[in-house]
Design a protein around this motif. Sequence first.
Motif, PDB file in Angstrom:
ATOM      1  N   PRO A 147       0.264  -0.877  -0.071  1.00  0.00           N
ATOM      2  CA  PRO A 147       0.411   0.349   0.017  1.00  0.00           C
ATOM      3  C   PRO A 147       0.797   1.601  -0.015  1.00  0.00           C
ATOM      4  CG  PRO A 147      -0.191  -1.264   1.806  1.00  0.00           C
ATOM      5  CD  PRO A 147       0.725  -2.032   1.178  1.00  0.00           C
ATOM      6  N   LEU A 148       2.011   1.718   0.862  1.00  0.00           N
ATOM      7  CA  LEU A 148       2.797   1.933   0.642  1.00  0.00           C
ATOM      8  C   LEU A 148       3.930   2.412  -0.668  1.00  0.00           C
ATOM      9  CD1 LEU A 148       4.950   1.671   4.390  1.00  0.00           C
ATOM     10  CD2 LEU A 148       3.217   3.262   3.572  1.00  0.00           C
ATOM     11  N   VAL A 149       3.973   1.424  -1.052  1.00  0.00           N
ATOM     12  CA  VAL A 149       4.370   1.699  -2.574  1.00  0.00           C
ATOM     13  C   VAL A 149       3.358   2.200  -3.717  1.00  0.00           C
ATOM     14  CG1 VAL A 149       5.612   0.669  -4.650  1.00  0.00           C
ATOM     15  CG2 VAL A 149       6.231   0.079  -2.511  1.00  0.00           C
ATOM     16  N   ASN A 150       1.911   1.247  -3.923  1.00  0.00           N
ATOM     17  CA  ASN A 150       0.933   1.490  -4.830  1.00  0.00           C
ATOM     18  C   ASN A 150       0.572   2.557  -4.651  1.00  0.00           C
ATOM     19  OD1 ASN A 150       1.227  -0.861  -5.376  1.00  0.00           O
ATOM     20  ND2 ASN A 150      -0.085  -1.424  -4.646  1.00  0.00           N
ATOM     21  N   GLY A 151       0.268   3.231  -3.311  1.00  0.00           N
ATOM     22  CA  GLY A 151       0.344   5.152  -3.162  1.00  0.00           C
ATOM     23  C   GLY A 151       0.648   6.019  -3.576  1.00  0.00           C
ATOM     24  N   ALA A 152       2.086   5.795  -3.284  1.00  0.00           N
ATOM     25  CA  ALA A 152       2.714   6.645  -3.698  1.00  0.00           C
ATOM     26  C   ALA A 152       2.880   6.574  -4.908  1.00  0.00           C
ATOM     27  CB  ALA A 152       4.573   6.407  -3.118  1.00  0.00           C
ATOM     28  N   ILE A 153       3.054   5.726  -5.755  1.00  0.00           N
ATOM     29  CA  ILE A 153       2.547   6.003  -7.648  1.00  0.00           C
ATOM     30  C   ILE A 153       1.650   6.159  -7.488  1.00  0.00           C
ATOM     31  CG2 ILE A 153       2.344   4.477  -9.410  1.00  0.00           C
ATOM     32  CD1 ILE A 153       3.846   2.141  -8.051  1.00  0.00           C
ATOM     33  N   GLY A 154       0.071   6.638  -6.881  1.00  0.00           N
ATOM     34  CA  GLY A 154      -0.809   6.999  -6.944  1.00  0.00           C
ATOM     35  C   GLY A 154      -0.681   8.586  -6.992  1.00  0.00           C
ATOM     36  N   LEU A 155      -0.311   9.116  -6.136  1.00  0.00           N
ATOM     37  CA  LEU A 155      -0.094  10.377  -5.514  1.00  0.00           C
ATOM     38  C   LEU A 155       0.706  10.619  -6.581  1.00  0.00           C
ATOM     39  CD1 LEU A 155      -0.734  12.261  -3.452  1.00  0.00           C
ATOM     40  CD2 LEU A 155       0.927  11.646  -2.667  1.00  0.00           C
ATOM     41  N   ALA A 156       2.114  10.174  -6.956  1.00  0.00           N
ATOM     42  CA  ALA A 156       2.692  10.737  -8.023  1.00  0.00           C
ATOM     43  C   ALA A 156       2.152  11.248  -9.618  1.00  0.00           C
ATOM     44  CB  ALA A 156       3.607   9.874  -8.660  1.00  0.00           C
ATOM     45  N   LEU A 157       1.322   9.492  -9.543  1.00  0.00           N
ATOM     46  CA  LEU A 157       0.269  10.040 -11.151  1.00  0.00           C
ATOM     47  C   LEU A 157      -0.779  10.779 -10.570  1.00  0.00           C
ATOM     48  CD1 LEU A 157      -0.741   6.423 -11.252  1.00  0.00           C
ATOM     49  CD2 LEU A 157       1.129   8.420 -13.162  1.00  0.00           C
ATOM     50  N   ALA A 158      -1.407  12.034  -9.496  1.00  0.00           N
ATOM     51  CA  ALA A 158      -2.399  12.609  -8.909  1.00  0.00           C
ATOM     52  C   ALA A 158      -1.692  14.255  -8.972  1.00  0.00           C
ATOM     53  CB  ALA A 158      -2.672  12.506  -7.651  1.00  0.00           C
ATOM     54  N   ALA A 159      -0.106  13.591  -9.213  1.00  0.00           N
ATOM     55  CA  ALA A 159       0.766  15.310  -9.345  1.00  0.00           C
ATOM     56  C   ALA A 159       0.761  15.618 -10.420  1.00  0.00           C
ATOM     57  CB  ALA A 159       1.456  14.952  -8.895  1.00  0.00           C
ATOM     58  N   ALA A 160       1.221  14.544 -11.583  1.00  0.00           N
ATOM     59  CA  ALA A 160       1.064  14.475 -13.629  1.00  0.00           C
ATOM     60  C   ALA A 160      -0.056  14.796 -14.114  1.00  0.00           C
ATOM     61  CB  ALA A 160       1.730  13.344 -13.829  1.00  0.00           C
ATOM     62  N   LEU A 161      -1.341  14.863 -13.023  1.00  0.00           N
ATOM     63  CA  LEU A 161      -2.077  15.041 -13.748  1.00  0.00           C
ATOM     64  C   LEU A 161      -3.101  16.666 -13.361  1.00  0.00           C
ATOM     65  CD1 LEU A 161      -4.118  11.455 -13.743  1.00  0.00           C
ATOM     66  CD2 LEU A 161      -3.546  12.543 -15.878  1.00  0.00           C
ATOM     67  N   GLY A 162      -2.330  16.826 -12.309  1.00  0.00           N
ATOM     68  CA  GLY A 162      -2.544  18.651 -11.819  1.00  0.00           C
ATOM     69  C   GLY A 162      -3.990  18.414 -10.859  1.00  0.00           C
ATOM     70  N   LEU A 163      -4.559  17.187 -10.387  1.00  0.00           N
ATOM     71  CA  LEU A 163      -5.924  16.554  -9.603  1.00  0.00           C
ATOM     72  C   LEU A 163      -5.720  17.693  -7.895  1.00  0.00           C
ATOM     73  CD1 LEU A 163      -5.823  13.530  -9.523  1.00  0.00           C
ATOM     74  CD2 LEU A 163      -6.546  14.672 -11.388  1.00  0.00           C
TER      75      LEU A 163
END
Length: 325
Positions: free
Chosen positions: A239-255
């Motif tokens: 969950p830590l790794v997957n959540g970090a990837i999700g947060l990085a994608l969120a930043a890239a998408l400008g959420l």
Amino acid sequence: MDILLSPVILFFLLGVLAAAARSDLSVPEPLAKSLSLYLMAAIGLKGGVQVSQAGFSAEMGWVSLAGMGLSFAVPFMAFALLRSLGGLDRLNAAAVSAHYGSVSLVTFVTASDSLTRAGMAPAGYLVAVMALMETPAIVSGLLLARTAGTARDRDEPAGGGHLWREVLLNGSVVLLLGAFLIGLAIGKDKFQTISPVFVAGFTGLLCLFMLDMGLIAMRRFRESRRLSWRLVAIALALPLVNGAIGLALAAALGLDPGTGAAFALLAASASYIAVPAAIRLALPDADPGIYLSMSLAVTFPFNILAGIPLFSSLAVSLLGWETGS
């Protein structure tokens, strides 16, 4: 942020502590099922109403694509960890990996409620994104299971039409998407007539549901006999790794921070409802004592008690939310 002092999380903690102390406290099964139906209907309706007001957007499309891509890709990474570090055989590693690519409705509902109370309400369209993230991970898990080498696997582990019916017509998926479409169709004005049921009582009923989930999670953990310390460590690391990837994608998408935190928590969560139903049908030789104990007894409590405050705080820092204070 006072997310850890949310009544929802405190009721979950009460359930955990009661089960750890071997209390006879329990939530009747019919009530637990009714609460599940209510929560899925409520979150779907509210998401649909929000989208009906804001309309469909390019952001929704990109987030949907990112979510489905993440759901499909995560099982391959999880599979490698489960084989190399967890010591699982190929069949059970494939079954577990599918759970970690998919998502948890209850984690999402709890996170959304906590974020909304903290003034960081996520976008309503995430309800649809969550539903879209259920299936790709199951496909990945079944692809990985083809190398398991058992007679069952060689005879089409995907289970043909029966499996796809189980996946696509799973009750939680049908109700969630159906309620979303109803909310989308009726809009805010017509929703007002039923809002006392689906808005005013939402948090109180969620508290009762989370009490039951706390009891189940701790009792499942106590009863498990197949969890090694390595598997527990993986169930906490994923969950830590997957959540970090999700947060990085969120930043890239400008959420925005609320939507980004909720998306990260979707990525961090693990299914223990839809995926087990599909895996039970497609890979009956896989051990539910492993995949259910990891997803429900370890990852789920971790996300509720630590993941929500962690990724909420990270989203505030990374995505630049201003409190105005």
